[in-house]
Enzyme design. Structure first.
Site, mmCIF file in Angstrom:
data_model
loop_
_atom_site.group_PDB
_atom_site.id
_atom_site.type_symbol
_atom_site.label_atom_id
_atom_site.label_comp_id
_atom_site.label_asym_id
_atom_site.label_seq_id
_atom_site.Cartn_x
_atom_site.Cartn_y
_atom_site.Cartn_z
ATOM 1 C CG LEU A 65 23.014 45.558 16.275
ATOM 2 C CD1 LEU A 65 24.271 46.420 16.343
ATOM 3 C CD2 LEU A 65 22.066 46.062 15.205
ATOM 4 N N GLY A 69 30.989 34.370 18.944
ATOM 5 C CA GLY A 69 31.667 33.636 19.995
ATOM 6 C C GLY A 69 31.877 34.456 21.243
ATOM 7 C CG PHE A 70 33.076 38.988 22.808
ATOM 8 C CD1 PHE A 70 34.399 39.083 23.201
ATOM 9 C CD2 PHE A 70 32.139 39.790 23.425
ATOM 10 C CE1 PHE A 70 34.776 39.970 24.209
ATOM 11 C CE2 PHE A 70 32.506 40.677 24.433
ATOM 12 C CZ PHE A 70 33.831 40.771 24.820
ATOM 13 N N PRO A 72 26.450 38.491 22.616
ATOM 14 C CG PRO A 72 24.703 39.026 24.080
ATOM 15 C CD PRO A 72 25.946 38.186 23.978
ATOM 16 C CG ASP A 189 38.517 34.132 14.115
ATOM 17 O OD1 ASP A 189 38.467 33.198 13.277
ATOM 18 O OD2 ASP A 189 37.591 34.377 14.904
#
Length: 387
Positions: A65, A69-70, A72, A189
């Site tokens: 999707l 930063g975290f 996929p 954020d």
């Protein structure tokens, strides 16, 4: 989009006890058993890595999707065969990239915050996986993806004015819920890529791994823990590390400005910030047309546009105390929900033929009466005539 990030001395999460919920640093060890036995445990499903690999078809590229930063994010499908009592539904599975910009502390913060907090404008966390080196999160699936994709994707229909105002209101309600928590939670954020949309444009906030306790951060001035995204972060936070709920309000103002202009917070080619260009134009109704997204083709109320621009201008004040609290933002946006996507100033337009030959008459030319704001009009082969 590049991020603002320095080494952190500790991300803050809520300590779960049967009596009180407080914030503590993640520097202290916390095991998988501690997490499952806390107040979060009964609300979330614990998945094995094998189960999540199955529901995503081995994390197939066709199910990807997006990626942030975290790490996929993959689409999957769960039912009671995977977890008894779990309603059959599509899900989004986020896999922590061990080489990415975020890590176990951010993953754990998200589990604990979304595991406790439930609101119609926060994305629902269904469960998680903590197995060996693997860290995954399982969310409800949001069919239209992020606001960033919907607003800035090429070759897609522009979001109508009413839809933009609906998104603006519901995103503000989600932020209001966080700020009114006890203690308040600062998102830190807030941006279009962290705002998700369902098939009916129901809006939910996601990615709270960088969130912090508003009480502990009220007087914080620590350059070592500045995190966020360029173009969205409040100037006082970038400059000094001073973090308050007003920092989120500034970021919200950037998102509202993006909804008005159809432009991203920062031009990747020039590095110019949207706020620097647009904010001076927001308080001048005569120049507001220069800001408004031309893809709206004038289909919005002049009064609503002025009020939304004035709200964005306040949120983007460089002085935190001059920004409105998010409750005031919500109330202002409620008043903008009844404006329809119609023109408000009368015009008569001549529609020319595809070749643009104005001299042709009869079937090659027709006159349409309507109404229009006259702001940001960019209709090809349309020209106003006097009435």
């Amino acid at each position: 989009m590049p991020g603002i990030r320095h080494e952190t001395r500790g991300v803050w999460i809520r300590e779960l006890t049967n009596r009180q919920i407080t914030f503590k640093t993640l520097n202290s060890p916390l095991s998988i058993d501690d997490l499952s036995n806390s107040l979060v445990g009964p609300k979330l499903h614990i998945f094995s890595f094998a189960e999540l690999r199955t529901i995503t078809h081995n994390f197939a590229a066709a199910n990807l999707l997006g990626e942030g930063g975290f790490g996929p994010v993959y689409k999957g499908f769960v039912d009671d065969k995977i977890k008894p009592g779990l309603e059959p539904q599509p899900v989004a599975v986020k896999l922590l990239d061990l080489d990415g910009s975020q890590g176990h502390k951010e993953w754990l913060a998200e589990v604990i915050i979304l595991g406790q907090m439930r609101h119609q404008n926060l994305v629902k966390l269904i469960g998680y996986c903590w197995e060996k080196e693997y860290r995954l999160l399982v969310y409800e699936y949001m069919a239209r993806g992020s606001l960033e994709n919907q607003l800035f994707r090429k070759y897609s229909a522009a979001l109508p004015w009413s839809t933009r105002m609906k998104i603006a209101l519901e995103a503000a309600k989600g932020l209001q819920f966080l700020h009114e928590a006890d203690p308040p939670v600062i998102f830190r954020d807030f941006k279009t890529s962290n705002i998700l949309l369902d098939s009916d444009y129901t809006t939910k906030l996601s990615d709270l791994g960088l969130a912090k306790d508003g009480v502990d951060c009220e007087d914080l001035q620590d350059m070592s823990c500045i995190m966020g995204t360029q173009g969205y972060a409040a100037p006082e936070y970038v400059k000094s590390g001073h973090l308050t709920t007003m920092s989120d309000v500034y970021s919200y103002g950037v998102v509202l400005l993006e909804l008005l202009t159809g432009k991203p917070s920062m031009d990747r080619k020039t590095g110019e910030f949207l706020v620097d260009w647009a904010r001076p134009l927001l308080k001048d109704s005569r120049r507001l047309f220069r800001v408004m997204d031309p893809r709206l083709e004038g289909l919005y109320s002049a009064d609503a546009a002025r009020k939304a621009a004035a709200l964005a201008y306040k949120c983007l004040s460089r002085t935190p105390k001059r920004r409105p609290p998010v409750t005031e933002v919500v109330n202002a946006l409620k008043c903008l929900q009844d404006f329809n996507d119609v023109f408000t100033a009368p015009f008569v337009y001549v529609v020319e033929d595809c070749a643009g030959e104005e001299g042709k008459k009869g079937r090659n030319e027709r006159v349409i009466e309507g109404s229009g704001l006259g702001l940001g009009l960019s209709w090809k082969n349309w020209r106003p005539i006097s009435v």
